[in-house]
Design a protein around this motif. Structure first.
Motif, PDB file in Angstrom:
ATOM      1  N   LEU A   1      -1.561   7.946   2.750  1.00 22.89           N
ATOM      2  CA  LEU A   1      -2.853   8.621   2.788  1.00 22.89           C
ATOM      3  C   LEU A   1      -3.695   8.277   1.564  1.00 22.89           C
ATOM      4  N   ILE A   2      -3.050   8.258   0.399  1.00 27.50           N
ATOM      5  CA  ILE A   2      -3.775   7.955  -0.843  1.00 27.50           C
ATOM      6  C   ILE A   2      -4.335   6.545  -0.801  1.00 27.50           C
ATOM      7  N   ASN A   3      -3.613   5.651  -0.165  1.00 28.19           N
ATOM      8  CA  ASN A   3      -3.935   4.234  -0.201  1.00 28.19           C
ATOM      9  C   ASN A   3      -5.337   3.916   0.285  1.00 28.19           C
ATOM     10  N   GLU A   4      -5.891   4.787   1.155  1.00 27.85           N
ATOM     11  CA  GLU A   4      -7.185   4.443   1.744  1.00 27.85           C
ATOM     12  C   GLU A   4      -8.357   4.967   0.937  1.00 27.85           C
ATOM     13  N   LEU A   5      -8.073   5.699  -0.138  1.00 29.18           N
ATOM     14  CA  LEU A   5      -9.171   6.285  -0.893  1.00 29.18           C
ATOM     15  C   LEU A   5      -9.759   5.272  -1.862  1.00 29.18           C
ATOM     16  N   LYS A   6     -10.904   5.642  -2.428  1.00 30.65           N
ATOM     17  CA  LYS A   6     -11.544   4.825  -3.459  1.00 30.65           C
ATOM     18  C   LYS A   6     -10.595   4.636  -4.630  1.00 30.65           C
ATOM     19  N   PRO A   7     -10.669   3.482  -5.297  1.00 29.02           N
ATOM     20  CA  PRO A   7      -9.726   3.210  -6.382  1.00 29.02           C
ATOM     21  C   PRO A   7      -9.587   4.330  -7.404  1.00 29.02           C
ATOM     22  N   TRP A   8     -10.712   4.909  -7.864  1.00 28.57           N
ATOM     23  CA  TRP A   8     -10.562   5.888  -8.939  1.00 28.57           C
ATOM     24  C   TRP A   8      -9.954   7.188  -8.444  1.00 28.57           C
ATOM     25  N   ILE A   9     -10.283   7.598  -7.211  1.00 26.66           N
ATOM     26  CA  ILE A   9      -9.653   8.811  -6.669  1.00 26.66           C
ATOM     27  C   ILE A   9      -8.173   8.538  -6.464  1.00 26.66           C
ATOM     28  N   ARG A  10      -7.879   7.320  -6.015  1.00 30.62           N
ATOM     29  CA  ARG A  10      -6.487   6.957  -5.799  1.00 30.62           C
ATOM     30  C   ARG A  10      -5.699   7.034  -7.107  1.00 30.62           C
ATOM     31  N   ALA A  11      -6.308   6.521  -8.191  1.00 31.52           N
ATOM     32  CA  ALA A  11      -5.610   6.541  -9.478  1.00 31.52           C
ATOM     33  C   ALA A  11      -5.330   7.971  -9.919  1.00 31.52           C
ATOM     34  N   ILE A  12      -6.329   8.860  -9.764  1.00 35.02           N
ATOM     35  CA  ILE A  12      -6.143  10.255 -10.188  1.00 35.02           C
ATOM     36  C   ILE A  12      -5.068  10.929  -9.339  1.00 35.02           C
ATOM     37  N   LEU A  13      -5.166  10.764  -8.015  1.00 33.00           N
ATOM     38  CA  LEU A  13      -4.193  11.421  -7.134  1.00 33.00           C
ATOM     39  C   LEU A  13      -2.784  10.881  -7.376  1.00 33.00           C
ATOM     40  N   THR A  14      -2.670   9.561  -7.587  1.00 33.89           N
ATOM     41  CA  THR A  14      -1.357   8.995  -7.867  1.00 33.89           C
ATOM     42  C   THR A  14      -0.761   9.654  -9.105  1.00 33.89           C
ATOM     43  N   LEU A  15      -1.595   9.803 -10.133  1.00 35.33           N
ATOM     44  CA  LEU A  15      -1.115  10.427 -11.370  1.00 35.33           C
ATOM     45  C   LEU A  15      -0.663  11.860 -11.104  1.00 35.33           C
ATOM     46  N   LEU A  16      -1.485  12.631 -10.360  1.00 36.04           N
ATOM     47  CA  LEU A  16      -1.137  14.033 -10.123  1.00 36.04           C
ATOM     48  C   LEU A  16       0.167  14.141  -9.326  1.00 36.04           C
ATOM     49  N   PHE A  17       0.315  13.307  -8.289  1.00 39.12           N
ATOM     50  CA  PHE A  17       1.531  13.375  -7.485  1.00 39.12           C
ATOM     51  C   PHE A  17       2.749  12.908  -8.266  1.00 39.12           C
ATOM     52  N   TYR A  18       2.526  11.968  -9.160  1.00 37.18           N
ATOM     53  CA  TYR A  18       3.653  11.434  -9.934  1.00 37.18           C
ATOM     54  C   TYR A  18       3.945  12.301 -11.155  1.00 37.18           C
ATOM     55  N   ALA A  19       3.033  13.226 -11.469  1.00 39.21           N
ATOM     56  CA  ALA A  19       3.151  14.042 -12.690  1.00 39.21           C
ATOM     57  C   ALA A  19       4.542  14.661 -12.890  1.00 39.21           C
TER      58      ALA A  19
ATOM     59  N   VAL B   1       6.501   2.606  -5.397  1.00 40.27           N
ATOM     60  CA  VAL B   1       6.772   1.352  -4.689  1.00 40.27           C
ATOM     61  C   VAL B   1       5.987   1.301  -3.372  1.00 40.27           C
ATOM     62  N   PHE B   2       5.930   2.426  -2.667  1.00 40.57           N
ATOM     63  CA  PHE B   2       5.158   2.457  -1.418  1.00 40.57           C
ATOM     64  C   PHE B   2       3.686   2.171  -1.698  1.00 40.57           C
ATOM     65  N   ILE B   3       3.165   2.777  -2.780  1.00 43.39           N
ATOM     66  CA  ILE B   3       1.751   2.549  -3.107  1.00 43.39           C
ATOM     67  C   ILE B   3       1.510   1.067  -3.388  1.00 43.39           C
ATOM     68  N   ALA B   4       2.354   0.484  -4.229  1.00 37.66           N
ATOM     69  CA  ALA B   4       2.190  -0.939  -4.559  1.00 37.66           C
ATOM     70  C   ALA B   4       2.359  -1.796  -3.310  1.00 37.66           C
ATOM     71  N   GLY B   5       3.308  -1.423  -2.453  1.00 35.04           N
ATOM     72  CA  GLY B   5       3.550  -2.191  -1.229  1.00 35.04           C
ATOM     73  C   GLY B   5       2.373  -2.130  -0.284  1.00 35.04           C
ATOM     74  N   LEU B   6       1.811  -0.926  -0.125  1.00 30.03           N
ATOM     75  CA  LEU B   6       0.658  -0.773   0.769  1.00 30.03           C
ATOM     76  C   LEU B   6      -0.538  -1.564   0.263  1.00 30.03           C
ATOM     77  N   GLN B   7      -0.665  -1.618  -1.074  1.00 26.20           N
ATOM     78  CA  GLN B   7      -1.756  -2.386  -1.668  1.00 26.20           C
ATOM     79  C   GLN B   7      -1.642  -3.864  -1.328  1.00 26.20           C
ATOM     80  N   GLY B   8      -0.417  -4.304  -1.071  1.00 26.10           N
ATOM     81  CA  GLY B   8      -0.185  -5.720  -0.848  1.00 26.10           C
ATOM     82  C   GLY B   8      -0.452  -6.181   0.573  1.00 26.10           C
ATOM     83  N   ILE B   9      -0.693  -5.235   1.498  1.00 24.11           N
ATOM     84  CA  ILE B   9      -0.968  -5.648   2.882  1.00 24.11           C
ATOM     85  C   ILE B   9      -2.423  -6.080   2.997  1.00 24.11           C
ATOM     86  N   ASP B  10      -2.623  -7.274   3.473  1.00 27.59           N
ATOM     87  CA  ASP B  10      -3.970  -7.816   3.556  1.00 27.59           C
ATOM     88  C   ASP B  10      -4.787  -7.087   4.622  1.00 27.59           C
TER      89      ASP B  10
END
Lengths: 323, 286
Positions: free
Chosen positions: A123-141, A206-215
């Motif tokens: 779900l995070i993967n489809e958001l704008k880069p900066w929102i994605r970065a913030i949400l990733t940080l919060l979930f990984y906190a 890893v899922f986030i990085a993997g999803l980023q890699g799908i063209d």
């Protein structure tokens, strides 16, 4: 996906496969030739492999040997054969409780944490880069903030001053404070909630990085081919592309849930009520670093290893069906 | 708040986007709980820390916990800058070895074909499933045999052989590096080292950035308890833990310490994650 042999080795692999039929001397010669042809590969692998053998493989083999001994870390290990294993399964009642608890815990938190990791990453993967970065940080906190997990002890504190009790009393839901961490009705739910909260760790990243890699190309092509909504897209495009990472995440979920100990112990203490939340790993730590019965602790590690291996094989065959 | 979806795909509904955003916001708020708690507690004056009933958020924020921490750090027998230097050495050398050795091995284990490859791959997978506490004693003996006890190497070298990062890297290389690219580079006469460094590594940038954050988190938290004995070799987390362990009177300082310890990995994480995003935004693949 087949891998490509480095320069010089092309064509050598085939005779090697056929070498089983020919006499032993040429076979060894063939193998030697092949090793020489691939010396570049071994050179790349060497630094890691030496360290891996020294600090992982060797100690693991030693632990397996130690599991057949009585070893109190002072005297030289004394060979006792299968005694540690017999004691584990026939005499140690607490161990059997720990096995039951670990299986229960792993069956509940393993799949749920796995799905949560993927769902949120997806779900995070489809958001704008900066929102994605913030949400990733919060979930990984929870994984990054170390000791901050202590907050849960304050929340689930058993007296009326614990945050949760205070709120529930104030709202009139309960009239007596609940002993969240001592009452067997509540211990597992509390432990599971906290564990799930902490579970968005390695697999999530890893899922986030993997999803980023799908063209994007694949999604556009799929949309033109008639994929209508995000669920179809997930099933027909994303999941097949993520197969490798999904397997990685599964391993992480299995090891994470089978080896859970420190967070559970933080919540319900070193001697939980009726051993209600006692896990195999807590049992292992107890014998390894409290009672100094290292041989016995090693036997527990070996049993745990085979348990995880079985779980991994099961999950692997399940994931293969995914396509 | 107006939020737009970054890559507008053809197969999306606005209603679904809203539901998902609400779900994400709720999940993020739940996850952020400890961050909020530690930040808020670090600014609490002593009387609020022990207030009954306890308050989750700070009312009269103060910087006293941090000034106390600075005073305590200034009074330490070994200067605090030395602890910091030790941490920097351990983190930098640990990261470099971990990523370089791990990536080299992952590249070979993913893309080359040679006798013993399957065996090594299997052993790496199996090693992830063995409980680490029982290997601590053999490892101590090995380190002592190598003369690494009471040196930085005793902390650094074992992390170079860690399997998690390598296993992660290999999975990414399997998926993200098309064999045709490597073949083309070979036909152009590139050496394997050049192919590894100039073709393979840029393609898996998200992978080694993820590996970097995981290794950093581990190395930053290292206290070196059973390896480093000399006080002047100990890393910062050890020193801060000693300060925090000074009893109930240092409760406020403890939260300040927790905040300091947390801030560094968070900064690294944020910088790191924006890099992951950037790679893909500029799409180095095509």
């Amino acid at each position: 996906m087949s891998s490509i042999a480095p320069e010089g080795s092309t064509g050598v692999a085939a005779p090697f496969a056929a070498a089983a039929a020919v006499p032993a001397v040429p076979r060894i010669k063939g193998l030697w030739r092949e090793i020489k042809a691939n010396r570049m590969s071994y050179l790349f692998l060497a630094p890691f492999l030496i360290l891996f053998f020294t600090f992982t493989v060797l100690p693991v083999i030693l632990s397996i040997v130690l599991s057949f001994t009585y070893f109190n870390m002072l005297n030289f290990p004394r060979w006792v054969g299968w005694e540690n294993y017999l004691r584990l399964f026939l005499k140690d009642e607490v161990f059997l409780i720990a096995v039951k608890n670990t299986l229960f815990f792993a069956l509940v938190t393993g799949p749920v944490s796995y799905i949560l990791c993927f769902l949120f990453a997806w779900l995070i993967n489809e958001l704008k880069p900066w929102i994605r970065a913030i949400l990733t940080l919060l979930f990984y906190a929870p994984s990054i903030s170390g000791t901050a997990a202590v907050v849960w002890i304050f929340i689930f504190s058993g007296d009326s001053y614990g945050y949760l009790n205070a709120i529930l009393l104030y709202l009139g839901v309960i009239t007596q404070p609940i002993q969240w961490l001592v009452d067997t009705t509540w211990m597992w739910p509390v432990v599971i909630v906290v564990s799930l909260w902490m579970s968005l760790g390695v697999s999530f990243l890893v899922f986030i990085a993997g999803l980023q890699g799908i063209d994007d190309y694949y999604f556009e092509a799929a949309a033109l081919d008639g994929v209508k909504n995000r669920w179809q897209e997930l099933w027909f495009v994303t999941l097949p592309m993520m197969k490798n990472y999904l397997m990685f995440g599964a391993i992480m979920s299995i090891t994470g849930s089978f080896m859970a100990a420190s967070n559970i112990q933080m919540l319900t203490g070193p001697t939980p009520t009726d051993w209600h939340t006692w896990t195999i790993m807590q049992h292992l730590n107890d014998y390894g670093s409290v009672r100094f019965e290292m041989g016995y602790a090693c036997a527990i590690a070996v049993v745990l290893f085979f348990g995880m291996l079985a779980a991994q094989r099961g999950v692997q065959s399940l994931l293969r069906k995914l396509g | 708040m107006k939020i737009q979806i970054c890559r507008k795909r053809l197969s999306r509904s606005t209603g679904g986007d809203m539901v998902i955003l609400t779900m994400l916001a709720a999940g993020a708020a739940f996850s952020a709980l400890p961050l909020v708690f530690v930040i808020s507690s670090a600014f609490k004056p002593m009387n609020e820390l022990f207030l009954f009933p306890p308050q989750f958020l700070v009312r009269n924020p103060t910087l006293k916990n941090f000034s106390d921490l600075l005073i305590l750090m200034g009074k330490s027998w070994v200067p605090i800058s030395r602890y910091l230097l030790n941490s920097v050495i351990i983190v930098l050398l640990g990261l470099a070895g971990n990523i370089i050795f791990g990536s080299l091995a992952a590249y070979v284990l993913s893309k080359h074909k040679f006798p013993g490859k399957k065996l090594v791959n299997d052993m790496i997978l199996l090693s992830l499933m063995f409980a680490s506490p029982v290997v601590a004693i053999p490892n101590y003996l090995t380190l002592s045999y190598l003369g690494f006890i009471n040196t930085y190497w005793g902390v650094i070298v074992p992390t170079w052989g860690s399997t998690l990062g390598l296993y992660l890297m290999r999975n990414f290389m399997d998926t993200m590096i098309p064999d045709t690219y490597l073949e083309a580079a070979r036909l152009d006469g590139a050496t394997e080292l050049q192919i590894f460094w100039k073709v393979a590594m840029p393609l898996v940038k998200p992978a080694w950035l993820t590996m970097l954050i995981l290794a950093f988190q581990h190395l930053w938290g290292v206290t070196g308890d059973n390896v480093l004995y000399a006080e002047q070799l100990k890393p910062l987390p050890y020193a801060l833990r000693q300060i925090a362990a000074g009893g109930i009177g240092r409760a406020g300082v403890t939260y300040a310490v927790a905040l300091v310890m947390m801030t560094v990995p968070i900064v690294v994480f944020v910088v790191n994650q924006t890099k992951v995003v950037q790679t893909m935004a500029t799409s180095g693949i095509d």
